[in-house]
Scaffold this active site. Sequence first.
Site, PDB file in Angstrom:
ATOM      1  N   CYS A  29     -12.696 -90.316 110.496  1.00 26.81           N
ATOM      2  CA  CYS A  29     -12.133 -91.136 111.212  1.00 26.81           C
ATOM      3  C   CYS A  29     -10.702 -90.861 111.755  1.00 26.81           C
ATOM      4  O   CYS A  29     -10.338 -89.827 111.924  1.00 26.81           O
ATOM      5  CB  CYS A  29     -11.859 -92.432 110.271  1.00 26.81           C
ATOM      6  SG  CYS A  29     -10.696 -91.703 108.948  1.00 26.81           S
ATOM      7  N   HIS A  60      -9.324 -86.297 101.348  1.00 30.67           N
ATOM      8  CA  HIS A  60     -10.139 -85.660  99.976  1.00 30.67           C
ATOM      9  C   HIS A  60     -11.379 -85.100 100.468  1.00 30.67           C
ATOM     10  O   HIS A  60     -12.654 -85.511 100.624  1.00 30.67           O
ATOM     11  CB  HIS A  60     -10.607 -87.055  99.384  1.00 30.67           C
ATOM     12  CG  HIS A  60      -9.490 -87.533  98.493  1.00 30.67           C
ATOM     13  ND1 HIS A  60      -9.209 -88.953  97.969  1.00 30.67           N
ATOM     14  CD2 HIS A  60      -8.387 -86.904  97.942  1.00 30.67           C
ATOM     15  CE1 HIS A  60      -8.061 -88.880  97.229  1.00 30.67           C
ATOM     16  NE2 HIS A  60      -7.724 -87.920  97.317  1.00 30.67           N
ATOM     17  N   HIS A  89      -3.250 -90.786 102.443  1.00 32.89           N
ATOM     18  CA  HIS A  89      -3.627 -91.839 101.494  1.00 32.89           C
ATOM     19  C   HIS A  89      -2.438 -92.685 101.168  1.00 32.89           C
ATOM     20  O   HIS A  89      -2.605 -93.934 100.774  1.00 32.89           O
ATOM     21  CB  HIS A  89      -4.057 -91.289 100.131  1.00 32.89           C
ATOM     22  CG  HIS A  89      -5.111 -90.305 100.279  1.00 32.89           C
ATOM     23  ND1 HIS A  89      -4.737 -88.837 100.330  1.00 32.89           N
ATOM     24  CD2 HIS A  89      -6.435 -90.551 100.563  1.00 32.89           C
ATOM     25  CE1 HIS A  89      -5.724 -88.406 100.515  1.00 32.89           C
ATOM     26  NE2 HIS A  89      -7.162 -89.206 100.771  1.00 32.89           N
ATOM     27  N   GLU A 142      -4.133 -93.827  96.703  1.00 34.97           N
ATOM     28  CA  GLU A 142      -3.864 -94.908  97.739  1.00 34.97           C
ATOM     29  C   GLU A 142      -3.387 -96.058  96.916  1.00 34.97           C
ATOM     30  O   GLU A 142      -2.495 -96.757  97.299  1.00 34.97           O
ATOM     31  CB  GLU A 142      -5.024 -95.405  98.433  1.00 34.97           C
ATOM     32  CG  GLU A 142      -4.755 -96.136  99.552  1.00 34.97           C
ATOM     33  CD  GLU A 142      -6.044 -96.728 100.445  1.00 34.97           C
ATOM     34  OE1 GLU A 142      -6.802 -96.215 100.482  1.00 34.97           O
ATOM     35  OE2 GLU A 142      -6.036 -98.165 100.717  1.00 34.97           O
ATOM     36  N   THR A 188      -8.256 -99.595 101.231  1.00 30.82           N
ATOM     37  CA  THR A 188      -8.878 -99.574 102.624  1.00 30.82           C
ATOM     38  C   THR A 188     -10.416 -98.893 102.475  1.00 30.82           C
ATOM     39  O   THR A 188     -11.111 -99.258 103.422  1.00 30.82           O
ATOM     40  CB  THR A 188      -8.193 -98.572 103.496  1.00 30.82           C
ATOM     41  OG1 THR A 188      -7.900 -97.310 102.868  1.00 30.82           O
ATOM     42  CG2 THR A 188      -6.760 -99.147 103.831  1.00 30.82           C
ATOM     43  N   CYS A 197     -10.990-100.591 105.841  1.00 28.94           N
ATOM     44  CA  CYS A 197     -10.659-100.224 107.297  1.00 28.94           C
ATOM     45  C   CYS A 197     -11.823-100.373 108.150  1.00 28.94           C
ATOM     46  O   CYS A 197     -12.956-100.365 107.490  1.00 28.94           O
ATOM     47  CB  CYS A 197     -10.069 -98.826 107.261  1.00 28.94           C
ATOM     48  SG  CYS A 197     -11.082 -97.458 106.682  1.00 28.94           S
ATOM     49  N   SER A 238     -13.424 -88.410  97.096  1.00 29.22           N
ATOM     50  CA  SER A 238     -13.517 -89.277  98.262  1.00 29.22           C
ATOM     51  C   SER A 238     -14.110 -90.592  97.919  1.00 29.22           C
ATOM     52  O   SER A 238     -14.927 -90.692  97.970  1.00 29.22           O
ATOM     53  CB  SER A 238     -14.014 -88.430  99.308  1.00 29.22           C
ATOM     54  OG  SER A 238     -14.259 -89.505 100.380  1.00 29.22           O
ATOM     55  N   SER A 279     -13.789 -88.153 105.659  1.00 31.20           N
ATOM     56  CA  SER A 279     -12.994 -86.992 105.547  1.00 31.20           C
ATOM     57  C   SER A 279     -13.611 -85.704 105.844  1.00 31.20           C
ATOM     58  O   SER A 279     -13.499 -84.717 105.455  1.00 31.20           O
ATOM     59  CB  SER A 279     -12.173 -86.923 104.227  1.00 31.20           C
ATOM     60  OG  SER A 279     -13.059 -87.383 103.035  1.00 31.20           O
TER      61      SER A 279
HETATM   62  S1  SF4 Z   1      -7.825 -96.034 105.956  1.00 29.00           S
HETATM   63 FE1  SF4 Z   1      -8.484 -93.841 105.384  1.00 29.00          FE
HETATM   64  S2  SF4 Z   1     -10.832 -94.034 105.932  1.00 29.00           S
HETATM   65 FE2  SF4 Z   1      -9.796 -95.716 107.079  1.00 29.00          FE
HETATM   66  S3  SF4 Z   1      -9.227 -94.905 108.956  1.00 29.00           S
HETATM   67 FE3  SF4 Z   1      -7.447 -94.703 107.411  1.00 29.00          FE
HETATM   68  S4  SF4 Z   1      -7.799 -92.607 106.718  1.00 29.00           S
HETATM   69 FE4  SF4 Z   1      -9.726 -93.136 107.618  1.00 29.00          FE
END
Ligand code: SF4
Length: 329
Positions: free
Chosen positions: A14, A43, A76, A128, A179, A209, A237, A281
């Site tokens: 991402c 992760h 995170h 996180e 997220t 997210c 993860s 990830s």
């Molecule tokens: S919150 Fe985590 S999974 Fe979502 S875009 Fe950001 S890094 Fe990527």
Amino acid sequence: MIEKVILVRPRGFCAGVERAIKIVEDCLQIFGKPVYVKHEIVHNKHVVDSLTKKGAITVNTVEEIPQNATAVFSAHGSPPQDFEKARQKNIRLIDATCPLVSKVHLEVHRYANQGYTILYIGHKGHVEADGVCAELPGKLHLIETIKDIEEIRMNKEEEDDKEKNQNNDNKKGVYLTQTTLSVDETKEIIAALKKRFPNIKEPPSEDICYATTNRQAAIKELAKNVDVIFVIGSKNSSNSRRLAETAQKTGKTAFLIDDVNGIKKEMFKDAKIIGLSAGASVPEYLVQQAVEYFVNLGAKKEELNVLNEVMTFKEPLELIKIKREQKGI
Ligand code: SF4
């Protein structure tokens, strides 16, 4: 006999993960070895190992980072106390927290300042969630399951209310979320929260997210077309685990594997069509190694494009500033 292997899109990296890895690589290039990384930058074991080879040192606490060193905080997010500790140790710090995680940290303070009680849906012990909860130590309610909702007391006055036998379920509250949660499970928790607290406020925008949401939506489509699904991703993860669980909940057999070495023939012995996806990830080369495995068994490769992603994030301001200074701009 395997006939097909279908790769779903979106999968893998991402925007937040790409940004975080690039930050560590840039720091290694600009400041030289070593660059300390607090918590695994993302992760994924393969990503961490590759950065370690280039000179990154992953640590779990700020205490392990030497005075005056260069350090990156992981994607995170981190407790505010860690930033203060880094400042006291004169650490040159570049924060790789994903902007979508930072958004939730900011929402905690915005709503707390407006007098809201914060109900945070997340996984206890996940880095996180720990970072977000540390924004308001002891004042934020962490909800992992629907059962936790029963236990919630909206604020300290609750104890008084309880004694007076009053119901305080209409007090001012807002829910926020981690997220990388399961979209479907979170919907159920939110429905239960709204039932208990009818006036609860929603966050201004979805906290789960785009990458988590899109990969889960895509894997549901993939599941309609395949017999067995392999999700590539590390066990620690959160988004990879939720992705594998989302696939399993469709009724299809799904496995979470670190890489191609996790594939065993008995996992797909009656399957004709294999589906592949990867957590946010996971580098693409790990997916391609798995594709090659099935292609070598005679499978035809196909792509299933469910959604296009166009998200990118800017690098941190402190890094932009350093790069400009280096160029004399
Ligand atoms: S919150 Fe985590 S999974 Fe979502 S875009 Fe950001 S890094 Fe990527």
